[in-house]
Design an enzyme around this catalytic site. Sequence first.
Site, PDB file in Angstrom:
ATOM      1  N   HIS A 180       0.880  -1.125  -0.007  1.00 22.29           N
ATOM      2  CA  HIS A 180       0.028   0.138  -0.039  1.00 22.29           C
ATOM      3  C   HIS A 180       0.993   1.324  -0.012  1.00 22.29           C
ATOM      4  O   HIS A 180       0.578   2.276  -0.845  1.00 22.29           O
ATOM      5  CB  HIS A 180      -0.895  -0.139   1.028  1.00 22.29           C
ATOM      6  CG  HIS A 180      -1.750  -1.087   1.092  1.00 22.29           C
ATOM      7  ND1 HIS A 180      -3.256  -0.841   1.383  1.00 22.29           N
ATOM      8  CD2 HIS A 180      -2.024  -2.136   0.727  1.00 22.29           C
ATOM      9  CE1 HIS A 180      -4.131  -1.953   1.123  1.00 22.29           C
ATOM     10  NE2 HIS A 180      -3.346  -2.732   0.747  1.00 22.29           N
ATOM     11  N   PRO A 235      -5.657  -1.492  -6.488  1.00 20.05           N
ATOM     12  CA  PRO A 235      -6.493  -2.741  -7.037  1.00 20.05           C
ATOM     13  C   PRO A 235      -7.261  -3.152  -6.147  1.00 20.05           C
ATOM     14  O   PRO A 235      -7.034  -3.420  -5.009  1.00 20.05           O
ATOM     15  CB  PRO A 235      -5.576  -3.731  -7.782  1.00 20.05           C
ATOM     16  CG  PRO A 235      -4.190  -3.386  -7.281  1.00 20.05           C
ATOM     17  CD  PRO A 235      -4.225  -1.775  -6.613  1.00 20.05           C
TER      18      PRO A 235
HETATM   19  C1  HEM Z   1      -4.406  -7.238  -7.342  1.00 19.01           C
HETATM   20  C2  HEM Z   1      -3.711  -6.784  -6.098  1.00 19.01           C
HETATM   21  C3  HEM Z   1      -4.148  -7.191  -4.789  1.00 19.01           C
HETATM   22  C4  HEM Z   1      -5.442  -6.800  -4.297  1.00 19.01           C
HETATM   23  C5  HEM Z   1      -6.747  -6.739  -4.885  1.00 19.01           C
HETATM   24  C6  HEM Z   1      -5.337  -7.141  -2.671  1.00 19.01           C
HETATM   25  C7  HEM Z   1      -6.412  -7.289  -1.964  1.00 19.01           C
HETATM   26  C8  HEM Z   1      -6.544  -7.633  -0.493  1.00 19.01           C
HETATM   27  C9  HEM Z   1      -7.359  -7.673   0.220  1.00 19.01           C
HETATM   28  C10 HEM Z   1      -8.871  -7.661  -0.371  1.00 19.01           C
HETATM   29  C11 HEM Z   1      -6.937  -8.310   1.386  1.00 19.01           C
HETATM   30  C12 HEM Z   1      -7.988  -8.531   2.613  1.00 19.01           C
HETATM   31  C13 HEM Z   1      -8.247  -7.516   3.338  1.00 19.01           C
HETATM   32  C14 HEM Z   1      -9.290  -7.658   4.533  1.00 19.01           C
HETATM   33  O1  HEM Z   1      -8.674  -8.456   5.373  1.00 19.01           O
HETATM   34  O2  HEM Z   1     -10.466  -7.407   4.332  1.00 19.01           O
HETATM   35  C15 HEM Z   1      -5.669  -8.347   1.221  1.00 19.01           C
HETATM   36  C16 HEM Z   1      -4.807  -8.682   2.297  1.00 19.01           C
HETATM   37  C17 HEM Z   1      -3.519  -8.879   2.054  1.00 19.01           C
HETATM   38  N1  HEM Z   1      -2.491  -8.448   1.217  1.00 19.01           N
HETATM   39 FE1  HEM Z   1      -3.204  -7.786  -0.539  1.00 19.01          FE
HETATM   40  N2  HEM Z   1      -4.082  -7.150  -2.502  1.00 19.01           N
HETATM   41  C18 HEM Z   1      -3.191  -7.020  -3.634  1.00 19.01           C
HETATM   42  C19 HEM Z   1      -1.963  -7.261  -3.843  1.00 19.01           C
HETATM   43  C20 HEM Z   1      -0.974  -7.575  -2.823  1.00 19.01           C
HETATM   44  C21 HEM Z   1       0.533  -7.500  -2.776  1.00 19.01           C
HETATM   45  C22 HEM Z   1       1.144  -7.116  -4.039  1.00 19.01           C
HETATM   46  C23 HEM Z   1       0.961  -7.746  -1.564  1.00 19.01           C
HETATM   47  C24 HEM Z   1       2.312  -7.845  -1.223  1.00 19.01           C
HETATM   48  C25 HEM Z   1       3.278  -8.340  -1.774  1.00 19.01           C
HETATM   49  C26 HEM Z   1      -0.072  -7.909  -0.607  1.00 19.01           C
HETATM   50  C27 HEM Z   1      -0.098  -8.539   0.517  1.00 19.01           C
HETATM   51  C28 HEM Z   1      -1.208  -8.557   1.399  1.00 19.01           C
HETATM   52  C29 HEM Z   1      -1.230  -9.303   2.603  1.00 19.01           C
HETATM   53  C30 HEM Z   1       0.007  -9.632   3.001  1.00 19.01           C
HETATM   54  C31 HEM Z   1      -2.525  -9.394   3.092  1.00 19.01           C
HETATM   55  C32 HEM Z   1      -2.947  -9.842   4.742  1.00 19.01           C
HETATM   56  C33 HEM Z   1      -2.788  -8.737   5.469  1.00 19.01           C
HETATM   57  C34 HEM Z   1      -2.827  -8.958   6.938  1.00 19.01           C
HETATM   58  O3  HEM Z   1      -2.558 -10.226   7.457  1.00 19.01           O
HETATM   59  O4  HEM Z   1      -2.900  -8.065   7.679  1.00 19.01           O
HETATM   60  N3  HEM Z   1      -1.367  -8.018  -1.439  1.00 19.01           N
HETATM   61  N4  HEM Z   1      -5.132  -7.966   0.032  1.00 19.01           N
END
Ligand code: HEM
Length: 286
Positions: free
Chosen positions: A61, A155
């Site tokens: 982010h 995204p």
């Molecule tokens: C198309 C791109 C992406 C979308 C649509 C996306 C969307 C999301 C969503 C919806 C969640 C869950 C939020 C919730 O708990 O409601 C999430 C969590 C997460 N995302 Fe992404 N994400 C994207 C790319 C990435 C990238 C590039 C990374 C890191 C390299 C990443 C790392 C994470 C991690 C580690 C979590 C878990 C967070 C936690 O444990 O607190 N995401 N993401």
Amino acid sequence: MKMITIFLGFVFLLPLGLGNLKVGFYNSTCPRAESIVHQVVQSRFQADRSITTALLCMHFHECFVRGCDASILIDSTDSNPLKKPAAPNLTVRGFEIIDEAKKIIEASCPSMVSCADIITLATRYAVFLAGGPSYDVATGRRDGIISARDEVNLPGPTFSVSQAQRAFAAKGFTLTEMVTLLGTGAPDRSMDPSLIMKLKVTCGASSSSDPTVSLDQSTPSIVDNKFYSEILAKRGILQIDQELTVDKSSMAIVAKFGLDANGIRQSFANAMVKMSNVGVLTGNAG
Ligand code: HEM
Ligand SMILES: *[C@@H]1O[C@H](CO)[C@@H](O)[C@H](O)[C@H]1NC(C)=O
Ligand SMILES: CC(=O)N[C@H]1CO[C@H](CO)[C@@H](O)[C@@H]1O
């Protein structure tokens, strides 16, 4: 027009800025900077292994909005709503890890080490602690002073693969790099039925327990390739994650990573280094 501006900015400005980033930028000015970050991350990780996902999510982010300039840390005021509390920001957590490291570093090296570097170093070390690859990251980022909610254009989880691909391409990433990075983390008709049952219990209104669900059902606290075998078994949580297995452009990449536990380590390290260099400020900027 906007896409063109972003693209030109990336091509012409980024290489100039990156010239000032160096592995070990603080070797002489603040030699303990990296080890302080490591100590803080290590002690937090021992208490809570989920800080790796927290930092990975923060780093994404942070770097995707305005570049890796620590603007994600700027607090909002009522008159100036900033990117810190902007949607989709709901899961960004772990700010206290960065604050703690910054406080300790400031005591010995005042106004020297940027928060943008601390986020990058902390994420890198947390990936390593969680069994992921160990990779060098250059430092020397400066912190920005601007954060605006209306610039947050991340995204979304219901993006198609091609929509997500366009968002990543605008930041200079290939499709393979996007699939590599996604591997860290209302049920679709194609979802594994036993997982649907489980999610209904966890997320149901009657559930009294913690409604948190991991995006990787197999090894959520370990940086490995299990995410890909899970989505291949129709056990993806986010729509975009599951789409990766059916979209013609990405299915072969997923299949390869699902089988190749070692290949993903090097690809992931390379893609993380690239992520940490998106839109950085260096020298007198910031
Ligand atoms: C198309 C791109 C992406 C979308 C649509 C996306 C969307 C999301 C969503 C919806 C969640 C869950 C939020 C919730 O708990 O409601 C999430 C969590 C997460 N995302 Fe992404 N994400 C994207 C790319 C990435 C990238 C590039 C990374 C890191 C390299 C990443 C790392 C994470 C991690 C580690 C979590 C878990 C967070 C936690 O444990 O607190 N995401 N993401
Ligand atoms: C800092 O030290 C490390 C380890 O000795 C070295 O690899 C790196 O090149 C040094 N960087 C600078 C800018 O001096
Ligand atoms: C936890 C948090 O800060 N949530 C905020 C995320 O963004 C939305 C919309 O901008 C806010 O309404 C939430 O309060």
